[in-house]
Design a protein around this motif. Structure first.
Motif, PDB file in Angstrom:
ATOM      1  N   LYS A  84       0.827  -1.210   0.000  1.00 21.77           N
ATOM      2  CA  LYS A  84       0.000   0.000   0.000  1.00 21.77           C
ATOM      3  C   LYS A  84       0.861   1.259   0.000  1.00 21.77           C
ATOM      4  CE  LYS A  84      -3.851  -2.060  -0.173  1.00 21.77           C
ATOM      5  NZ  LYS A  84      -4.526  -2.134  -1.442  1.00 21.77           N
ATOM      6  N   SER A  85       2.017   1.197   0.631  1.00 22.86           N
ATOM      7  CA  SER A  85       2.894   2.381   0.624  1.00 22.86           C
ATOM      8  C   SER A  85       3.395   2.665  -0.788  1.00 22.86           C
ATOM      9  CB  SER A  85       4.064   2.216   1.585  1.00 22.86           C
ATOM     10  OG  SER A  85       5.015   1.312   1.089  1.00 22.86           O
ATOM     11  N   LEU A  86       3.666   1.608  -1.540  1.00 21.74           N
ATOM     12  CA  LEU A  86       4.063   1.806  -2.941  1.00 21.74           C
ATOM     13  C   LEU A  86       2.919   2.407  -3.742  1.00 21.74           C
ATOM     14  CD1 LEU A  86       6.067  -1.458  -3.738  1.00 21.74           C
ATOM     15  CD2 LEU A  86       6.965   0.825  -3.290  1.00 21.74           C
ATOM     16  N   ALA A  87       1.706   1.933  -3.497  1.00 18.78           N
ATOM     17  CA  ALA A  87       0.550   2.453  -4.217  1.00 18.78           C
ATOM     18  C   ALA A  87       0.324   3.929  -3.879  1.00 18.78           C
ATOM     19  CB  ALA A  87      -0.693   1.632  -3.871  1.00 18.78           C
ATOM     20  N   ILE A  88       0.475   4.291  -2.612  1.00 20.18           N
ATOM     21  CA  ILE A  88       0.282   5.687  -2.208  1.00 20.18           C
ATOM     22  C   ILE A  88       1.370   6.566  -2.808  1.00 20.18           C
ATOM     23  CG2 ILE A  88       0.402   7.242  -0.218  1.00 20.18           C
ATOM     24  CD1 ILE A  88      -1.191   5.127   1.345  1.00 20.18           C
ATOM     25  N   ARG A  89       2.595   6.077  -2.833  1.00 22.41           N
ATOM     26  CA  ARG A  89       3.698   6.865  -3.399  1.00 22.41           C
ATOM     27  C   ARG A  89       3.523   7.071  -4.914  1.00 22.41           C
ATOM     28  NH1 ARG A  89       7.240   7.517   0.614  1.00 22.41           N
ATOM     29  NH2 ARG A  89       7.362   5.920   2.193  1.00 22.41           N
ATOM     30  N   ASN A  90       2.869   6.129  -5.578  1.00 18.95           N
ATOM     31  CA  ASN A  90       2.658   6.243  -7.025  1.00 18.95           C
ATOM     32  C   ASN A  90       1.335   6.905  -7.389  1.00 18.95           C
ATOM     33  OD1 ASN A  90       5.120   5.037  -7.695  1.00 18.95           O
ATOM     34  ND2 ASN A  90       4.253   2.987  -7.459  1.00 18.95           N
ATOM     35  N   ASP A  91       0.558   7.282  -6.394  1.00 19.69           N
ATOM     36  CA  ASP A  91      -0.733   7.937  -6.639  1.00 19.69           C
ATOM     37  C   ASP A  91      -0.497   9.412  -6.978  1.00 19.69           C
ATOM     38  OD1 ASP A  91      -3.291   8.914  -6.665  1.00 19.69           O
ATOM     39  OD2 ASP A  91      -3.810   8.232  -4.655  1.00 19.69           O
ATOM     40  N   PRO A  92      -0.878   9.853  -8.179  1.00 24.54           N
ATOM     41  CA  PRO A  92      -0.630  11.253  -8.556  1.00 24.54           C
ATOM     42  C   PRO A  92      -1.390  12.249  -7.683  1.00 24.54           C
ATOM     43  CG  PRO A  92      -1.917  10.123 -10.245  1.00 24.54           C
ATOM     44  CD  PRO A  92      -1.518   9.101  -9.246  1.00 24.54           C
ATOM     45  N   PHE A  93      -2.490  11.825  -7.071  1.00 25.27           N
ATOM     46  CA  PHE A  93      -3.256  12.724  -6.204  1.00 25.27           C
ATOM     47  C   PHE A  93      -2.579  12.907  -4.845  1.00 25.27           C
ATOM     48  CE2 PHE A  93      -6.496  10.928  -9.061  1.00 25.27           C
ATOM     49  CZ  PHE A  93      -6.890  12.116  -9.662  1.00 25.27           C
ATOM     50  N   ARG A  94      -1.688  12.008  -4.475  1.00 24.06           N
ATOM     51  CA  ARG A  94      -0.979  12.086  -3.188  1.00 24.06           C
ATOM     52  C   ARG A  94       0.421  12.673  -3.337  1.00 24.06           C
ATOM     53  NH1 ARG A  94      -4.410  12.203   0.688  1.00 24.06           N
ATOM     54  NH2 ARG A  94      -6.013  10.681   0.345  1.00 24.06           N
ATOM     55  N   GLU A  95       0.782  13.072  -4.515  1.00 17.45           N
ATOM     56  CA  GLU A  95       2.111  13.625  -4.756  1.00 17.45           C
ATOM     57  C   GLU A  95       2.312  14.872  -3.891  1.00 17.45           C
ATOM     58  OE1 GLU A  95       4.740  15.281  -8.488  1.00 17.45           O
ATOM     59  OE2 GLU A  95       3.022  14.012  -8.861  1.00 17.45           O
ATOM     60  N   GLY A  96       3.355  14.871  -3.144  1.00 20.65           N
ATOM     61  CA  GLY A  96       3.664  16.001  -2.276  1.00 20.65           C
ATOM     62  C   GLY A  96       2.930  15.973  -0.953  1.00 20.65           C
ATOM     63  N   ASP A  97       2.153  14.936  -0.675  1.00 18.95           N
ATOM     64  CA  ASP A  97       1.426  14.823   0.588  1.00 18.95           C
ATOM     65  C   ASP A  97       2.359  14.213   1.637  1.00 18.95           C
ATOM     66  OD1 ASP A  97      -0.368  14.537   2.643  1.00 18.95           O
ATOM     67  OD2 ASP A  97      -1.768  13.272   1.541  1.00 18.95           O
ATOM     68  N   GLU A  98       3.177  15.060   2.242  1.00 18.97           N
ATOM     69  CA  GLU A  98       4.208  14.601   3.176  1.00 18.97           C
ATOM     70  C   GLU A  98       3.623  13.968   4.427  1.00 18.97           C
ATOM     71  OE1 GLU A  98       7.433  14.422   2.531  1.00 18.97           O
ATOM     72  OE2 GLU A  98       6.968  15.199   0.547  1.00 18.97           O
ATOM     73  N   VAL A  99       2.466  14.456   4.887  1.00 21.32           N
ATOM     74  CA  VAL A  99       1.858  13.919   6.107  1.00 21.32           C
ATOM     75  C   VAL A  99       1.476  12.452   5.903  1.00 21.32           C
ATOM     76  CG1 VAL A  99      -0.103  14.115   7.686  1.00 21.32           C
ATOM     77  CG2 VAL A  99       1.034  16.177   6.860  1.00 21.32           C
ATOM     78  N   THR A 100       0.822  12.162   4.795  1.00 19.90           N
ATOM     79  CA  THR A 100       0.414  10.785   4.513  1.00 19.90           C
ATOM     80  C   THR A 100       1.627   9.887   4.348  1.00 19.90           C
ATOM     81  OG1 THR A 100      -1.602  11.556   3.439  1.00 19.90           O
ATOM     82  CG2 THR A 100      -0.895   9.316   2.932  1.00 19.90           C
ATOM     83  N   LEU A 101       2.621  10.347   3.611  1.00 18.28           N
ATOM     84  CA  LEU A 101       3.822   9.532   3.401  1.00 18.28           C
ATOM     85  C   LEU A 101       4.558   9.279   4.723  1.00 18.28           C
ATOM     86  CD1 LEU A 101       5.157  11.066   0.065  1.00 18.28           C
ATOM     87  CD2 LEU A 101       3.913   8.915   0.405  1.00 18.28           C
ATOM     88  N   GLU A 102       4.593  10.284   5.586  1.00 14.59           N
ATOM     89  CA  GLU A 102       5.250  10.103   6.883  1.00 14.59           C
ATOM     90  C   GLU A 102       4.484   9.099   7.746  1.00 14.59           C
ATOM     91  OE1 GLU A 102       6.755  12.704  10.713  1.00 14.59           O
ATOM     92  OE2 GLU A 102       6.099  13.739   8.912  1.00 14.59           O
ATOM     93  N   LEU A 103       3.155   9.173   7.731  1.00 13.09           N
ATOM     94  CA  LEU A 103       2.352   8.210   8.493  1.00 13.09           C
ATOM     95  C   LEU A 103       2.530   6.793   7.960  1.00 13.09           C
ATOM     96  CD1 LEU A 103      -0.968  10.155   9.112  1.00 13.09           C
ATOM     97  CD2 LEU A 103       0.621   9.307  10.841  1.00 13.09           C
ATOM     98  N   VAL A 104       2.605   6.649   6.651  1.00 10.21           N
ATOM     99  CA  VAL A 104       2.826   5.322   6.068  1.00 10.21           C
ATOM    100  C   VAL A 104       4.194   4.786   6.485  1.00 10.21           C
ATOM    101  CG1 VAL A 104       3.196   4.096   3.888  1.00 10.21           C
ATOM    102  CG2 VAL A 104       1.253   5.615   4.126  1.00 10.21           C
ATOM    103  N   ASP A 105       5.212   5.634   6.456  1.00  5.23           N
ATOM    104  CA  ASP A 105       6.549   5.204   6.872  1.00  5.23           C
ATOM    105  C   ASP A 105       6.572   4.817   8.353  1.00  5.23           C
ATOM    106  OD1 ASP A 105       7.527   5.572   4.338  1.00  5.23           O
ATOM    107  OD2 ASP A 105       8.401   7.549   4.755  1.00  5.23           O
ATOM    108  N   GLU A 106       5.875   5.596   9.191  1.00  2.00           N
ATOM    109  CA  GLU A 106       5.812   5.269  10.619  1.00  2.00           C
ATOM    110  C   GLU A 106       5.065   3.961  10.846  1.00  2.00           C
ATOM    111  OE1 GLU A 106       4.109   8.685  12.494  1.00  2.00           O
ATOM    112  OE2 GLU A 106       6.008   9.790  12.479  1.00  2.00           O
ATOM    113  N   LEU A 107       3.974   3.766  10.117  1.00  2.00           N
ATOM    114  CA  LEU A 107       3.224   2.515  10.225  1.00  2.00           C
ATOM    115  C   LEU A 107       4.103   1.339   9.820  1.00  2.00           C
ATOM    116  CD1 LEU A 107       0.595   0.909  10.640  1.00  2.00           C
ATOM    117  CD2 LEU A 107       0.008   1.469   8.276  1.00  2.00           C
ATOM    118  N   PHE A 108       4.836   1.485   8.737  1.00  2.00           N
ATOM    119  CA  PHE A 108       5.733   0.423   8.279  1.00  2.00           C
ATOM    120  C   PHE A 108       6.810   0.132   9.327  1.00  2.00           C
ATOM    121  CE2 PHE A 108       9.111  -1.246   5.387  1.00  2.00           C
ATOM    122  CZ  PHE A 108       8.417  -2.367   4.967  1.00  2.00           C
ATOM    123  N   ALA A 109       7.357   1.187   9.938  1.00  4.35           N
ATOM    124  CA  ALA A 109       8.368   1.002  10.988  1.00  4.35           C
ATOM    125  C   ALA A 109       7.771   0.273  12.181  1.00  4.35           C
ATOM    126  CB  ALA A 109       8.936   2.354  11.414  1.00  4.35           C
TER     127      ALA A 109
END
Length: 175
Positions: A84-109
């Motif tokens: 899902k993190s790969l899908a979110i990173r490749n989603d053009p609507f989420r481009e530049g959404d640092e909050v979501t990417l940070e939460l995904v990275d924290e969840l993965f950690a």
């Protein structure tokens, strides 16, 4: 060619990533000492109490089966979060959404760290199932009970942290 013992794949990297998630809000420097106390101090105190007053004669095989299955489920969750993190990173609507990417990275950690805790708990239980403590070293059984109790409490508290991250991510992804 990467080594299997590279810092990226090592348990210390996973622990470092987990430690980095224990901070106050968006602060990169300020640690959340309340979360640290809940995640580490309380399980240690629980383990000490279990070692002193707990039952040193437990069904190790049943505990081992339960922890191994639970660890396997969390390991599967790790793959799903990665996907899902790969899908979110490749989603053009989420481009530049640092909050979501940070939460995904924290969840993965958090998920990966929980897998490591589950593997350590499984290893301790496997070791405990291989040996029976003679009466003259009954303290060894109490130490094992303390370690397993602390690791199990930590494992379940980490599961709560994963649920908390899922909720935060869900709130962030709401339209």
């Amino acid at each position: 060619m990467s080594s299997i013992l590279s810092p990226v794949a090592s348990p210390t990297g996973v622990v470092r990533d987990q430690w980095d998630t224990l901070r106050v809000g968006k602060s990169k420097k300020q640690r959340d000492y309340g979360a640290i106390a809940v995640m580490y101090v309380i399980p240690m105190l629980f383990g000490i109490c279990a070692g002193i007053w707990g039952n040193p004669v437990v069904d190790t095989a049943a505990l081992l089966a339960a922890v191994a299955v639970y660890t396997g489920l969390i390991f599967n969750l790790s793959f799903n979060v990665f996907d899902k993190s790969l899908a979110i990173r490749n989603d053009p609507f989420r481009e530049g959404d640092e909050v979501t990417l940070e939460l995904v990275d924290e969840l993965f950690a958090n998920v990966n760290y929980t897998v490591v805790v589950g593997l350590i708990t499984t290893a301790v239980l496997v070791s405990a199932s291989l040996f029976s403590a003679p009466d003259y070293i009954a303290w060894a059984a109490r130490v094992t009970v303390a370690v397993v109790a602390a690791l199990s409490a930590h494992l379940f508290l980490m599961s709560g942290m994963i649920i908390k991250r899922f909720r935060s991510l869900r709130e962030t992804l709401k339209p």
